[in-house]
Design a protein around this motif. Structure first.
Motif, PDB file in Angstrom:
ATOM      1  N   HIS A 128       0.825  -1.199   0.000  1.00 47.84           N
ATOM      2  CA  HIS A 128       0.000   0.000   0.000  1.00 47.84           C
ATOM      3  C   HIS A 128       0.866   1.258   0.000  1.00 47.84           C
ATOM      4  O   HIS A 128       0.575   2.226  -0.721  1.00 47.84           O
ATOM      5  CB  HIS A 128      -0.929   0.003   1.215  1.00 47.84           C
ATOM      6  N   GLU A 129       1.939   1.256   0.786  1.00 48.94           N
ATOM      7  CA  GLU A 129       2.831   2.416   0.823  1.00 48.94           C
ATOM      8  C   GLU A 129       3.451   2.660  -0.554  1.00 48.94           C
ATOM      9  O   GLU A 129       3.538   3.796  -1.024  1.00 48.94           O
ATOM     10  CB  GLU A 129       3.930   2.200   1.862  1.00 48.94           C
ATOM     11  N   ILE A 130       3.877   1.599  -1.212  1.00 44.36           N
ATOM     12  CA  ILE A 130       4.467   1.727  -2.547  1.00 44.36           C
ATOM     13  C   ILE A 130       3.418   2.201  -3.543  1.00 44.36           C
ATOM     14  O   ILE A 130       3.664   3.097  -4.356  1.00 44.36           O
ATOM     15  CB  ILE A 130       5.071   0.377  -2.991  1.00 44.36           C
ATOM     16  N   ALA A 131       2.231   1.604  -3.494  1.00 41.00           N
ATOM     17  CA  ALA A 131       1.166   1.951  -4.438  1.00 41.00           C
ATOM     18  C   ALA A 131       0.771   3.418  -4.318  1.00 41.00           C
ATOM     19  O   ALA A 131       0.539   4.095  -5.333  1.00 41.00           O
ATOM     20  CB  ALA A 131      -0.052   1.064  -4.204  1.00 41.00           C
ATOM     21  N   ARG A 132       0.685   3.923  -3.098  1.00 34.47           N
ATOM     22  CA  ARG A 132       0.308   5.328  -2.908  1.00 34.47           C
ATOM     23  C   ARG A 132       1.304   6.263  -3.584  1.00 34.47           C
ATOM     24  O   ARG A 132       0.925   7.244  -4.217  1.00 34.47           O
ATOM     25  CB  ARG A 132       0.224   5.666  -1.419  1.00 34.47           C
ATOM     26  N   HIS A 133       2.590   5.946  -3.440  1.00 30.90           N
ATOM     27  CA  HIS A 133       3.622   6.808  -4.013  1.00 30.90           C
ATOM     28  C   HIS A 133       3.634   6.713  -5.537  1.00 30.90           C
ATOM     29  O   HIS A 133       3.744   7.734  -6.231  1.00 30.90           O
ATOM     30  CB  HIS A 133       4.984   6.419  -3.441  1.00 30.90           C
ATOM     31  N   VAL A 134       3.515   5.507  -6.063  1.00 36.89           N
ATOM     32  CA  VAL A 134       3.469   5.331  -7.519  1.00 36.89           C
ATOM     33  C   VAL A 134       2.248   6.039  -8.098  1.00 36.89           C
ATOM     34  O   VAL A 134       2.326   6.719  -9.131  1.00 36.89           O
ATOM     35  CB  VAL A 134       3.447   3.838  -7.893  1.00 36.89           C
ATOM     36  N   ALA A 135       1.113   5.886  -7.445  1.00 38.78           N
ATOM     37  CA  ALA A 135      -0.124   6.507  -7.922  1.00 38.78           C
ATOM     38  C   ALA A 135      -0.008   8.025  -7.959  1.00 38.78           C
ATOM     39  O   ALA A 135      -0.501   8.674  -8.893  1.00 38.78           O
ATOM     40  CB  ALA A 135      -1.288   6.095  -7.022  1.00 38.78           C
ATOM     41  N   HIS A 136       0.656   8.587  -6.958  1.00 35.68           N
ATOM     42  CA  HIS A 136       0.856  10.041  -6.939  1.00 35.68           C
ATOM     43  C   HIS A 136       1.700  10.475  -8.133  1.00 35.68           C
ATOM     44  O   HIS A 136       1.394  11.484  -8.790  1.00 35.68           O
ATOM     45  CB  HIS A 136       1.531  10.450  -5.629  1.00 35.68           C
ATOM     46  N   ASN A 137       2.745   9.715  -8.444  1.00 37.84           N
ATOM     47  CA  ASN A 137       3.616  10.046  -9.575  1.00 37.84           C
ATOM     48  C   ASN A 137       2.875   9.995 -10.904  1.00 37.84           C
ATOM     49  O   ASN A 137       3.126  10.797 -11.809  1.00 37.84           O
ATOM     50  CB  ASN A 137       4.807   9.081  -9.631  1.00 37.84           C
ATOM     51  N   LEU A 138       1.983   9.023 -11.043  1.00 34.99           N
ATOM     52  CA  LEU A 138       1.335   8.775 -12.327  1.00 34.99           C
ATOM     53  C   LEU A 138      -0.092   9.302 -12.396  1.00 34.99           C
ATOM     54  O   LEU A 138      -0.769   9.094 -13.404  1.00 34.99           O
ATOM     55  CB  LEU A 138       1.333   7.266 -12.611  1.00 34.99           C
ATOM     56  N   HIS A 139      -0.547   9.954 -11.323  1.00 34.15           N
ATOM     57  CA  HIS A 139      -1.889  10.527 -11.277  1.00 34.15           C
ATOM     58  C   HIS A 139      -2.962   9.460 -11.497  1.00 34.15           C
ATOM     59  O   HIS A 139      -3.882   9.616 -12.308  1.00 34.15           O
ATOM     60  CB  HIS A 139      -2.030  11.650 -12.314  1.00 34.15           C
ATOM     61  N   LEU A 140      -2.808   8.368 -10.761  1.00 37.84           N
ATOM     62  CA  LEU A 140      -3.767   7.274 -10.815  1.00 37.84           C
ATOM     63  C   LEU A 140      -4.431   7.090  -9.444  1.00 37.84           C
ATOM     64  O   LEU A 140      -3.797   7.351  -8.414  1.00 37.84           O
ATOM     65  CB  LEU A 140      -3.072   5.961 -11.195  1.00 37.84           C
ATOM     66  N   PRO A 141      -5.654   6.626  -9.408  1.00 33.37           N
ATOM     67  CA  PRO A 141      -6.283   6.333  -8.113  1.00 33.37           C
ATOM     68  C   PRO A 141      -5.786   5.004  -7.542  1.00 33.37           C
ATOM     69  O   PRO A 141      -5.404   4.101  -8.287  1.00 33.37           O
ATOM     70  CB  PRO A 141      -7.772   6.250  -8.454  1.00 33.37           C
ATOM     71  N   VAL A 142      -5.778   4.923  -6.218  1.00 28.50           N
ATOM     72  CA  VAL A 142      -5.485   3.672  -5.514  1.00 28.50           C
ATOM     73  C   VAL A 142      -6.790   3.181  -4.900  1.00 28.50           C
ATOM     74  O   VAL A 142      -7.542   3.962  -4.308  1.00 28.50           O
ATOM     75  CB  VAL A 142      -4.435   3.880  -4.406  1.00 28.50           C
ATOM     76  N   LEU A 143      -7.038   1.886  -5.026  1.00 28.22           N
ATOM     77  CA  LEU A 143      -8.242   1.280  -4.445  1.00 28.22           C
ATOM     78  C   LEU A 143      -7.810   0.313  -3.339  1.00 28.22           C
ATOM     79  O   LEU A 143      -7.744  -0.902  -3.549  1.00 28.22           O
ATOM     80  CB  LEU A 143      -9.037   0.540  -5.528  1.00 28.22           C
ATOM     81  N   PRO A 144      -7.504   0.833  -2.145  1.00 27.72           N
ATOM     82  CA  PRO A 144      -6.937  -0.022  -1.095  1.00 27.72           C
ATOM     83  C   PRO A 144      -7.899  -1.051  -0.529  1.00 27.72           C
ATOM     84  O   PRO A 144      -7.473  -2.023   0.098  1.00 27.72           O
ATOM     85  CB  PRO A 144      -6.507   0.986  -0.021  1.00 27.72           C
TER      86      PRO A 144
END
Length: 224
Positions: A128-144
């Motif tokens: 989840h920590e990795i996904a949040r950071h990647v999503a911020h970089n790529l302007h994508l939503p995270v669905l935790p």
């Protein structure tokens, strides 16, 4: 602001200025940039689909890995997972984001879920920590909360390959919010791929149109 201040290398402890790693350690990282199977990301001679995926295609369509799981990258992953070294998250996630830039992006990212018992023990979900950071970089939503782990299975590493899929049977549940979406599962390390494949199968059954795997590192072994 932390990256603007002088700091020590996360691997060797030497002064690294404003970088997370010193020049020597950064050069030693095993980037996963060789020709590889587009489905499972294992190295191949020509970058075509490997024989293993042709024989038994997994439920995910593509895998992108920033690194090969080898020294010294393994030390960074382990320091996050077992020592709560959150300073490595941005380093790892930025590398993964760079790996997928220019590729067809999914509609959303889904972190590999932990069972609540495991989450309480560890205190956080590294995926989840990795996904949040990647999503911020790529302007994508995270669905935790789109996927959950409903069975607290034994660690996959303790089992032979043939037992891993059996161990994961019924382990995941998915929210109907992923119906009609193309999604990417985010995880730290892909070893045999059994866990990712089982979650991908569950997501497809719940209505996802396509599932990709985005991982920090790929171990060099077959599985599924």
């Amino acid at each position: 602001m932390q990256t603007l201040l002088p700091q020590d290398c996360l691997l060797c402890g030497a002064f690294s200025g404003r970088a997370k790693l010193c020049a020597g350690c950064a050069a030693d990282l095993p980037y996963h940039n060789q020709a590889c199977c587009p489905v499972c990301a294992l190295p191949t001679l020509d970058g075509k689909v490997c024989g293993h995926c042709l024989k038994r295609a997994p439920h995910f369509a593509h895998t992108w890995a920033a690194f090969t799981y080898a020294f010294p990258l393994d030390r960074l992953v382990q320091s996050l997972k077992y020592s709560h070294n959150f300073a490595v998250v941005s380093l790892l996630a930025d590398s993964l984001a760079m790996q997928v830039k220019g590729k067809p992006l999914p509609d959303a990212l889904i972190p590999m879920p932990l069972h609540p018992n495991r989450l309480r023990q560890r205190g956080f979900n590294q995926a989840h920590e990795i996904a949040r950071h990647v999503a911020h970089n790529l302007h994508l939503p995270v669905l935790p909360h789109a996927a959950s782990r409903v069975i607290d299975t034994p660690p996959q590493t303790s089992l032979p390959l043939k037992e891993r899929r059996k161990n994961l049977r019924g382990a995941f549940a998915c929210d109907p919010s992923i119906r009609g979406k193309r999604v990417a599962i985010v995880d730290d390390v892909m070893t045999s791929g059994s866990t990712l494949d089982t979650l991908a199968e569950t997501l497809l059954k719940a209505g996802a149109l396509e599932v990709q795997c985005w991982v920090i590192a790929r171990a060099l072994q077959h599985g599924f």
